[in-house]
Design an enzyme around this catalytic site. Structure first.
Site, PDB file in Angstrom:
ATOM      1  N   LYS A  27       0.832  -1.198   0.000  1.00 36.03           N
ATOM      2  CA  LYS A  27       0.000   0.000   0.000  1.00 36.03           C
ATOM      3  C   LYS A  27       0.869   1.252   0.000  1.00 36.03           C
ATOM      4  O   LYS A  27       0.672   2.169  -0.806  1.00 36.03           O
ATOM      5  CB  LYS A  27      -0.913  -0.033   1.220  1.00 36.03           C
ATOM      6  CG  LYS A  27      -2.053   0.938   1.128  1.00 36.03           C
ATOM      7  CD  LYS A  27      -2.983   0.786   2.325  1.00 36.03           C
ATOM      8  CE  LYS A  27      -3.812  -0.476   2.241  1.00 36.03           C
ATOM      9  NZ  LYS A  27      -4.192  -1.012   3.540  1.00 36.03           N
ATOM     10  N   ARG A  98      -3.253   2.953   8.457  1.00 37.44           N
ATOM     11  CA  ARG A  98      -3.459   1.644   7.819  1.00 37.44           C
ATOM     12  C   ARG A  98      -2.195   0.803   7.861  1.00 37.44           C
ATOM     13  O   ARG A  98      -1.092   1.315   7.777  1.00 37.44           O
ATOM     14  CB  ARG A  98      -3.852   1.822   6.344  1.00 37.44           C
ATOM     15  CG  ARG A  98      -5.112   2.596   6.125  1.00 37.44           C
ATOM     16  CD  ARG A  98      -5.151   3.146   4.701  1.00 37.44           C
ATOM     17  NE  ARG A  98      -6.061   4.268   4.606  1.00 37.44           N
ATOM     18  CZ  ARG A  98      -7.301   4.178   4.174  1.00 37.44           C
ATOM     19  NH1 ARG A  98      -7.784   3.040   3.763  1.00 37.44           N
ATOM     20  NH2 ARG A  98      -8.082   5.247   4.132  1.00 37.44           N
ATOM     21  N   GLY A 107      -7.410  -8.734   5.542  1.00 37.14           N
ATOM     22  CA  GLY A 107      -8.186  -8.848   6.776  1.00 37.14           C
ATOM     23  C   GLY A 107      -7.391  -9.253   8.008  1.00 37.14           C
ATOM     24  O   GLY A 107      -7.956  -9.455   9.074  1.00 37.14           O
ATOM     25  N   MET A 109      -4.841  -7.534   9.469  1.00 42.66           N
ATOM     26  CA  MET A 109      -4.489  -6.415  10.346  1.00 42.66           C
ATOM     27  C   MET A 109      -5.509  -5.299  10.160  1.00 42.66           C
ATOM     28  O   MET A 109      -6.291  -5.338   9.217  1.00 42.66           O
ATOM     29  CB  MET A 109      -3.067  -5.960  10.031  1.00 42.66           C
ATOM     30  CG  MET A 109      -2.045  -7.047  10.347  1.00 42.66           C
ATOM     31  SD  MET A 109      -0.395  -6.696   9.786  1.00 42.66           S
ATOM     32  CE  MET A 109      -0.587  -6.546   8.047  1.00 42.66           C
ATOM     33  N   ARG A 371      -4.249  -1.243  -6.756  1.00 42.03           N
ATOM     34  CA  ARG A 371      -3.549  -2.537  -6.694  1.00 42.03           C
ATOM     35  C   ARG A 371      -3.956  -3.354  -7.912  1.00 42.03           C
ATOM     36  O   ARG A 371      -4.962  -3.045  -8.568  1.00 42.03           O
ATOM     37  CB  ARG A 371      -3.884  -3.287  -5.415  1.00 42.03           C
ATOM     38  CG  ARG A 371      -5.377  -3.537  -5.260  1.00 42.03           C
ATOM     39  CD  ARG A 371      -5.673  -4.200  -3.936  1.00 42.03           C
ATOM     40  NE  ARG A 371      -7.113  -4.167  -3.713  1.00 42.03           N
ATOM     41  CZ  ARG A 371      -7.699  -4.346  -2.546  1.00 42.03           C
ATOM     42  NH1 ARG A 371      -6.986  -4.562  -1.469  1.00 42.03           N
ATOM     43  NH2 ARG A 371      -9.000  -4.317  -2.444  1.00 42.03           N
ATOM     44  N   HIS A 489     -11.900 -43.243  -4.293  1.00 44.04           N
ATOM     45  CA  HIS A 489     -12.319 -43.718  -5.607  1.00 44.04           C
ATOM     46  C   HIS A 489     -13.193 -42.687  -6.321  1.00 44.04           C
ATOM     47  O   HIS A 489     -12.959 -42.316  -7.466  1.00 44.04           O
ATOM     48  CB  HIS A 489     -13.075 -45.045  -5.454  1.00 44.04           C
ATOM     49  CG  HIS A 489     -13.574 -45.590  -6.749  1.00 44.04           C
ATOM     50  ND1 HIS A 489     -14.837 -45.325  -7.224  1.00 44.04           N
ATOM     51  CD2 HIS A 489     -12.960 -46.338  -7.688  1.00 44.04           C
ATOM     52  CE1 HIS A 489     -14.977 -45.910  -8.391  1.00 44.04           C
ATOM     53  NE2 HIS A 489     -13.854 -46.538  -8.704  1.00 44.04           N
ATOM     54  N   SER A 797       7.338 -44.488 -13.393  1.00 45.84           N
ATOM     55  CA  SER A 797       6.221 -43.565 -13.240  1.00 45.84           C
ATOM     56  C   SER A 797       5.887 -43.509 -11.758  1.00 45.84           C
ATOM     57  O   SER A 797       5.584 -44.532 -11.141  1.00 45.84           O
ATOM     58  CB  SER A 797       5.018 -44.044 -14.045  1.00 45.84           C
ATOM     59  OG  SER A 797       3.951 -43.152 -13.816  1.00 45.84           O
ATOM     60  N   CYS A 864       2.251 -40.089 -12.176  1.00 48.46           N
ATOM     61  CA  CYS A 864       0.868 -40.334 -12.585  1.00 48.46           C
ATOM     62  C   CYS A 864      -0.091 -40.323 -11.404  1.00 48.46           C
ATOM     63  O   CYS A 864      -1.269 -40.576 -11.545  1.00 48.46           O
ATOM     64  CB  CYS A 864       0.757 -41.644 -13.350  1.00 48.46           C
ATOM     65  SG  CYS A 864       1.157 -43.090 -12.361  1.00 48.46           S
ATOM     66  N   TYR A 884       7.850 -36.024 -17.719  1.00 45.57           N
ATOM     67  CA  TYR A 884       6.453 -35.659 -17.939  1.00 45.57           C
ATOM     68  C   TYR A 884       5.644 -35.766 -16.647  1.00 45.57           C
ATOM     69  O   TYR A 884       6.069 -36.416 -15.689  1.00 45.57           O
ATOM     70  CB  TYR A 884       5.799 -36.530 -19.023  1.00 45.57           C
ATOM     71  CG  TYR A 884       5.610 -37.994 -18.665  1.00 45.57           C
ATOM     72  CD1 TYR A 884       4.492 -38.418 -17.952  1.00 45.57           C
ATOM     73  CD2 TYR A 884       6.548 -38.952 -19.062  1.00 45.57           C
ATOM     74  CE1 TYR A 884       4.319 -39.755 -17.638  1.00 45.57           C
ATOM     75  CE2 TYR A 884       6.379 -40.289 -18.753  1.00 45.57           C
ATOM     76  CZ  TYR A 884       5.260 -40.691 -18.025  1.00 45.57           C
ATOM     77  OH  TYR A 884       5.086 -42.001 -17.705  1.00 45.57           O
TER      78      TYR A 884
HETATM   79  C1  PEP Z   1      -0.758 -43.994  -7.450  1.00 49.94           C
HETATM   80  O1  PEP Z   1      -0.688 -44.789  -6.536  1.00 49.94           O
HETATM   81  O2  PEP Z   1      -0.325 -42.836  -7.405  1.00 49.94           O
HETATM   82  C2  PEP Z   1      -1.400 -44.385  -8.726  1.00 49.94           C
HETATM   83  C3  PEP Z   1      -1.382 -43.573  -9.751  1.00 49.94           C
HETATM   84  O3  PEP Z   1      -2.084 -45.545  -8.743  1.00 49.94           O
HETATM   85  P1  PEP Z   1      -3.538 -45.752  -8.115  1.00 49.94           P
HETATM   86  O4  PEP Z   1      -4.061 -44.433  -7.737  1.00 49.94           O
HETATM   87  O5  PEP Z   1      -4.333 -46.413  -9.161  1.00 49.94           O
HETATM   88  O6  PEP Z   1      -3.225 -46.648  -6.957  1.00 49.94           O
END
Ligand code: PEP
Ligand code: MG
Length: 906
Positions: A27, A98, A107, A109, A371, A489, A797, A864, A884
């Protein structure tokens, strides 16, 4: 050496500037900068953040002594420029005080307005303004604010009522009025007297009458607020170091409530909702900032264009608009022109959309703050791209301006804002998969399918979901579960499908037998409407209208820009041709995880699968698998085709077999009939599959190593599909991945099955398909022995869902039981299943990459787990040199942006 502790500004001059935000706070730095570029700002001064540290080192008295001369001189400076006097009883100057740290801490201070009033000065204000009501209203607001903030009158317990509010209620009740603005001057005078009495009673001290004492009290209390509990917690959460400190900015008060030539308002240099390059905002004539917020009066639009549009939305005729709600452009054309020019100038100066506060006092315009404005995801992308085209910013800056998570808004349906205004929130769960969904309640997957086929929109409500519910989840508009965390799940599958899901809503009681759900005393039946917001976790009663996501051309352009800078590429987690296509359209360059288990749940497939599970000989299993083979091959054919030319990483069967058998009697009866055996036989097998700890049980490569025929069948299906595609002229690039290994030998045994099966198939078909065999790294032991594993596996992975589960020892399916408490008590900063734990799990990844590449130089490494689509985790993946990240289709653009930012920030 003399330390400079106080920086003045005013009348086009300033001792600070914009790039001094570390010393002056955001500020303070912007107030100085506005002066330097000729924006009218009430004069004032900023005490540096360094003084905040001195304050905590040396204590109050010493710091006041150190500051005294500078502050007194700075107050004089304001007096000179404002041509009035602090504490004067005929021509008084009032001040605002201020806080302002270098990072915005909304929020955390406090602010004190109208400082400098006492029983004499208020009379001066009456004389100066000729407005007794205004003067006493300012006075009572000041005593209340000062009492709360500086003198500690604000109750620490949120449930307790503020003592000042209690007095206001009492005064209003005695006079029989409801609203604050219905109190007359005598009421306001009474408030001042009673407020002071309350302060004396509670603190044992008189309200300070000397304006200079008031000022020191306010300055010190802003410093103190840096160490209040709220601020400390906030800093911890945001990683803001305590030694940054807060600055204190003191400014001359200007008043927007001094009659009809005064006004106050807020404006934006572009549209914060759409990003359109349109100046806009709201103002109120003869009002203070608080009045705009309080909603007592309807704020009016600043521009004529905005005003006409607003009136149309409100169904207000042009005559009424012009007479009751005219724009500032119409009522104060000269001020409007100044305002317009200054906002333009500020945007040009900061090269970003500005959010500004201003006040007009008796025909003179003052800016109080500027801002970079907060904005929606759509606006964020449009503004970044527009500024790039306008030559205001370069490509890297445009990339950095966009917050990856905000792209989500562009990808999913959202609730209609108006409809949401009247909707009733029943409870909240975890925001498991973003978007908005509204529909009739069903409790079972087959009902979801049936109702959907009959043209209904449904929301599937369950205690939890399992792979059996897949078809239902796909048919439903959204999924709501009572149990399960962010990697349950329901959550994982819903995100994969881009389907809205709220999980772990502990307050809902599902009664499958009665087909009802009870939420906080309200019982909803099958067929009743419910609406869920997967972005916030809110659950609404009834039907709330949704509208589809807006994807604009700017979005595509931003994605292209990402590709130009990124090093990490983004694949997707997908196990259907449809999801693969969606992800490919979002820019995925391959599949990083194809979970094969989801493919087993349709009619004939689940029968063959169950037959395999029931068989107690290898022959019996092979027979059943023979039936599954053509289905699996068809599945892989579709996916490899959809990802033609890109790698498709297919994981061998992973979940424990009990997930494929029915656990209820009705289901078991159906299975018995299908299999031609007794229900008892089914139950015996189901019982034998049950495990105390299935997540650590007979799953992953342990399945393939006990039943190698499963691995052989899946290999045949994958490579068979690839051969077929190759013959048709496509370019399939399969990868076969072994899950859940912890010992290199586990991998060896599986790899042998795969290679032998492949060899035989290639000989039979007379055609060879190049493919890779790799492994998941999702057990800590695999990470610890990664060098040995990489001698055999061609790629890694990281399955960070299981790796997080096993590193922390938290069951990923049961974390909802303690996570809320852990988050609330700050034992955990964030859910480690959502945001990769860089200190623990991340170190295992880093080590595994290094070790793996020590024995296999070109080892391809990816991730993954769910973290592959979370921006901070993606940036970590970039840092440790992954090739990746792979995430659900609807997170692909988010991961692409995060990956590009990681490269640009490096
Ligand atoms: C994991 O365990 O990160 C994974 C990708 O496999 P799953 O979630 O199917 O166990
Ligand atoms: Mg796993």
């Amino acid at each position: 050496m003399d330390v400079k502790r106080v920086y003045t500004f005013g009348n086009g001059k300033a001792e600070g500037k914009a790039d001094m935000r570390n010393l002056l706070g955001g500020k303070g730095a912007n107030l100085a900068e506005m002066n330097l570029i000729g924006v009218p700002v009430p004069p004032g001064f900023t005490i540096t953040t360094d003084v905040c540290n001195e304050y905590f080192d040396k204590g109050r008295d010493e710091v006041v002594e150190l500051l005294k001369g500078d502050v007194e001189r700075a107050v004089k400076h304001i007096e000179t420029l404002m041509n009035s006097k602090f504490g004067d009883s005929s021509n008084p100057l009032l001040l605002s005080v201020r806080s302002g740290a270098r990072a915005s801490m909304p929020g955390m201070m406090d602010t004190i307005l109208n400082l400098g009033l006492n029983d004499n000065v208020v009379e001066g204000l009456v004389k100066k303004t000729g407005n007794e009501r205004f003067a006493y209203d300012s006075y009572r607001r000041f005593v209340q604010m000062y009492g709360d903030v500086v003198l500690g009158m604000k109750p620490s317990n949120k449930e307790d009522i503020d003592p000042f509010e209690a007095i206001i209620m009492d005064v209003k009740a005695k006079r029989g009025v409801k609203l604050d603005n219905e109190m007359n001057v005598d009421d306001l005078k009474t408030l001042v007297v009673r407020f002071k009495e309350a302060i004396k009673k509670q603190t044992g001290k008189d309200f300070p009458t000397d304006p200079m004492d008031q000022l020191w009290g306010a300055i010190c209390s802003v410093f103190d607020s840096w160490m209040n509990e709220r601020a400390i917690l906030y800093r911890k959460m945001e990683g803001i170091p305590a030694e940054w400190g807060t600055a204190v900015s003191v400014m001359a008060m200007v008043f927007g409530n001094m009659g009809n030539t005064s006004a106050t308002g807020v404006c934006f240099s572009r549209d914060a909702a759409t990003g359109r390059n349109r100046f806009n905002g709201e103002y109120l004539v003869n009002a203070q900032g608080e009045d705009v917020v309080a909603g007592i009066r309807t704020p009016q639009q600043i521009t004529k264009e905005g005003s006409i549009k607003w009136a149309k939305q409100q169904n207000i005729s042009e005559e009424i608009r012009k007479s009751n709600y005219p724009s500032m452009e119409e009522t104060m054309p000269e001020i409007y022109e100044q305002l317009f020019n200054i906002q333009h100038k500020l945007e040009k100066h900061y090269h970003d959309m500005q959010d500004m506060e201003f006040t007009v006092q008796e025909g003179k315009l003052w800016f109080l703050q500027t801002r970079n404005g907060k904005r929606t995801g759509t606006a964020m992308v449009k503004i970044a791209m527009d500024l790039l085209h306008e030559g205001e910013i370069d490509e890297k800056t445009a990339l950095k301006r966009c917050e990856p998570n905000k792209l989500d808004e562009l990808l999913h349906p959202v609730f209609d804002k108006l409809a949401l205004g009247t909707a009733k929130v029943l409870t909240r769960g975890l925001p498991a998969s973003p978007g908005a969904a509204s529909g009739q309640i069903v409790f079972f997957a087959d009902d979801a399918v049936k109702w959907h086929e009959a043209g209904h929109q449904v929301v599937m409500v369950r205690m939890e979901t399992s792979p059996e519910d897949l078809a239902g989840m796909s048919a439903a508009e959204g999924i709501l579960t009572a149990r399960g965390g962010m990697t349950s799940h329901a959550a994982v599958v819903a995100r994969g499908m881009g389907k809205c899901c709220v999980s772990g809503a502990g307050a809902i009681n599902v009664n499958y037998k009665d087909r009802t759900v009870e939420i906080d005393g309200i019982v909803l039946h099958e067929g009743d409407y419910i609406s869920i917001n997967g972005s916030t976790g809110e659950i609404y009663q009834g039907e709330v209208e949704t509208r589809p996501a807006e994807v604009t051309g700017d979005f595509a352009e931003l994605m292209k820009l990402c590709d130009k800078y990124t090093k990490l590429v983004v694949r997707t987690n997908a196990d259907t041709p449809h999801d693969s296509e969606v992800a490919r359209n979002f820019g995925a360059v391959g599949i990083g995880l194809c979970r094969t288990e989801h493919m087993f749940f349709e009619n004939e497939k689940i029968k063959a699968m169950r037959e395999m599970i029931l068989a107690d000989t290898q022959d019996g299993r092979e027979n059943a698998l023979e039936k599954l083979l053509p289905y699996q091959k068809q599945d892989f054919y579709g996916i490899l085709k959809a990802m033609d030319g890109y790698p498709v990483n297919i994981r061998l069967l992973d979940p424990p077999l009990h997930e494929f058998v029915p656990h209820d009697l009705a289901g078991q009866e159906v299975m018995a009939k299908d299999m031609g055996v007794s229900v008892q036989q089914i139950q015996k097998r189901v019982n034998s599959l049950s495990e105390a700890n299935p997540m650590l049980g007979h799953r992953g490569c342990r399945l393939g190593n006990t039943y190698p025929e499963i691995t052989a069948m899946q290999t045949k299906a994958i490579l068979g599909a690839a051969i077929q595609l190759k013959k048709e002229g496509y370019d399939p690039r399969p990868e076969i991945m072994v899950p859940l290994i912890g010992i290199v030998k586990e991998f060896d045994v599986q790899e042998k099955v795969i290679r032998d099966t492949a060899k035989q198939l290639f000989e039979e078909e007379g055609i060879e398909i190049p493919f890779h065999v790799g492994t998941m790294i999702e057990i800590p032991r695999a990470a610890l022995t990664a060098d040995l594993i990489a001698e055999r596996a061609e790629y890694f992975s990281f399955g960070t869902n299981d790796l997080t589960q096993m590193t922390y020892g938290y069951s990923r399916d049961d974390i909802a039981g303690f996570l809320p408490v852990y988050l609330e008590q700050k034992i955990l900063k964030v859910d480690p299943f959502q945001v990769l734990d860089q200190d623990g799990v991340g170190q295992l990844i880093k080590m595994a990459v290094e070790k793996g590449r020590s024995t296999r130089k070109n080892l391809t490494c990816g991730i993954c787990g769910e973290h592959g689509g979370e921006p901070t985790s993606v940036k970590f993946c970039h840092k440790v040199g992954l090739d990746y990240v792979s995430c659900s289709p609807f997170r692909v653009p988010i991961a692409r942006l995060a990956a590009a930012q990681a490269a640009v920030e490096e």
